[in-house]
Structures are given as structure tokens and as C-alpha cells.
Design an enzyme around this catalytic site. Structure first.
Site, PDB file in Angstrom:
ATOM      1  N   ASP A   1       0.416   4.145   0.513  1.00 52.11           N
ATOM      2  CA  ASP A   1       0.184   5.415   1.104  1.00 52.11           C
ATOM      3  C   ASP A   1       0.565   4.889   2.628  1.00 52.11           C
ATOM      4  OD1 ASP A   1      -1.211   6.729  -0.775  1.00 52.11           O
ATOM      5  OD2 ASP A   1      -3.123   5.787  -0.380  1.00 52.11           O
ATOM      6  N   CYS A   2       1.134   3.796   2.833  1.00 53.14           N
ATOM      7  CA  CYS A   2       1.707   3.432   4.282  1.00 53.14           C
ATOM      8  C   CYS A   2       3.085   3.562   4.343  1.00 53.14           C
ATOM      9  CB  CYS A   2       1.183   2.009   4.433  1.00 53.14           C
ATOM     10  SG  CYS A   2       1.955   1.028   5.869  1.00 53.14           S
ATOM     11  N   GLY A   3       3.565   4.169   5.313  1.00 51.35           N
ATOM     12  CA  GLY A   3       4.885   4.414   5.540  1.00 51.35           C
ATOM     13  C   GLY A   3       5.729   3.177   5.804  1.00 51.35           C
TER      14      GLY A   3
ATOM     15  N   ARG B   1       6.107   1.574   2.424  1.00 48.69           N
ATOM     16  CA  ARG B   1       7.152   2.090   1.624  1.00 48.69           C
ATOM     17  C   ARG B   1       8.469   1.730   1.978  1.00 48.69           C
ATOM     18  NH1 ARG B   1       3.638   6.516   2.236  1.00 48.69           N
ATOM     19  NH2 ARG B   1       5.067   7.284   4.175  1.00 48.69           N
TER      20      ARG B   1
ATOM     21  N   ASN C   1       0.787  -1.019   0.152  1.00 51.30           N
ATOM     22  CA  ASN C   1      -0.072   0.006   0.057  1.00 51.30           C
ATOM     23  C   ASN C   1       0.981   1.157  -0.006  1.00 51.30           C
ATOM     24  OD1 ASN C   1      -1.589   2.104   0.547  1.00 51.30           O
ATOM     25  ND2 ASN C   1      -2.813   1.185   2.389  1.00 51.30           N
TER      26      ASN C   1
END
Length: 143
Positions: A13-15, A18, A11
């Protein structure tokens, strides 16, 4: 030459997700990145991933920033089958990232758990987005 023997259900949008992608790529892998919010899930896929990771559907249920509570899925009496059906209908309900390599499958939270699945690591020092050290200057796991 990058090796593509890593799959990550990601995802962007997820740190944490990432950070896992960054660790994998910095180690020299070219992962297959599956953005599961776009592709969705199938029941056989979820069952296989959970079995390989040794986790139950409830262990992979994303509660924060998801409709889990509104859907009544946080109640301990909810059956695994119902959780899986909800995950198929609402892909955001699956916690992330899930990583698959030849060494195994895991829900990599915190992100440094991915190191257990990699044959090689990024050179140290290596830090997460927030600056927290994951690999020290000697190439050893920090912390």
C-alpha cells in the site's frame, strides 16, 4: 536469469515500497518480498535488522498513518524496548521498506537509497511512479 539475493520487507500500500520493488526487479533481481503486515515481526528479527542497518528502533518508527502517537511512542522518553514491543504488537509501526542485500541493510526512504545496496541498476532512464527520475538516460543517479 533473475538473481534472488535481495530481501525486501514490503508494504504494497506504500508508494515508496512499491517503487523500491520496481527498482529491484528492473535491475534483474527476483527479490524475496515479505509483506510484514501479514507475517508480523519477531523481536530477534527487528533487533537484527536495526543493527544491520545501523538504526535505532525510534529511527524505524512509523509515525504517519500509524497508531504511534496514540500509543504514546512519539514521546522521546519511551524506551527502545517499549518501541520494539509495540512494533511486534502493531507491525504497521515499522517504517518501510527495509531492504537486505549482500552490500548491506537499509531503510530505503527515499526509494532511490536502494541503489546503494544493488550491484547493478535498472537501465536508464528510470522513474518512480510519480514520474520523478531516479536514473538518467546515461545510467547515472538522477538529481
Amino acid at each position: 536469469m533473475p538473481v534472488t539475493d535481495v530481501v525486501i520487507f514490503h508494504n504494497p500500500d506504500c508508494g515508496t515500497s512499491r517503487n523500491v520493488v520496481r527498482i529491484i526487479e528492473a535491475a534483474g533481481y527476483a527479490p524475496v518480498v515479505i509483506e510484514y503486515l501479514k507475517t508480523g515481526w519477531t523481536k530477534p528479527q527487528l533487533l537484527a535488522l536495526f543493527a544491520a542497518a545501523g538504526i535505532a528502533p525510534r529511527d524505524a518508527l512509523r509515525v504517519k498513518k500509524s497508531p504511534a502517537a496514540e500509543l504514546g511512542l512519539t514521546d522521546p522518553s519511551v524506551a527502545d524496548e517499549d518501541i520494539i514491543e509495540a512494533m511486534i504488537a502493531h507491525p504497521i509501526l515499522v517504517e518501510r521498506p527495509i531492504v537486505v542485500t549482500a552490500k548491506g541493510t537499509a531503510l530505503c526512504r527515499p526509494s532511490e537509497q536502494v541503489l546503494d545496496l544493488l550491484d547493478r541498476w535498472p537501465p536508464g532512464p528510470f522513474a518512480k511512479e510519480d514520474g520523478e527520475l531516479v536514473i538518467d538516460a546515461e545510467g547515472k543517479r538522477a538529481g
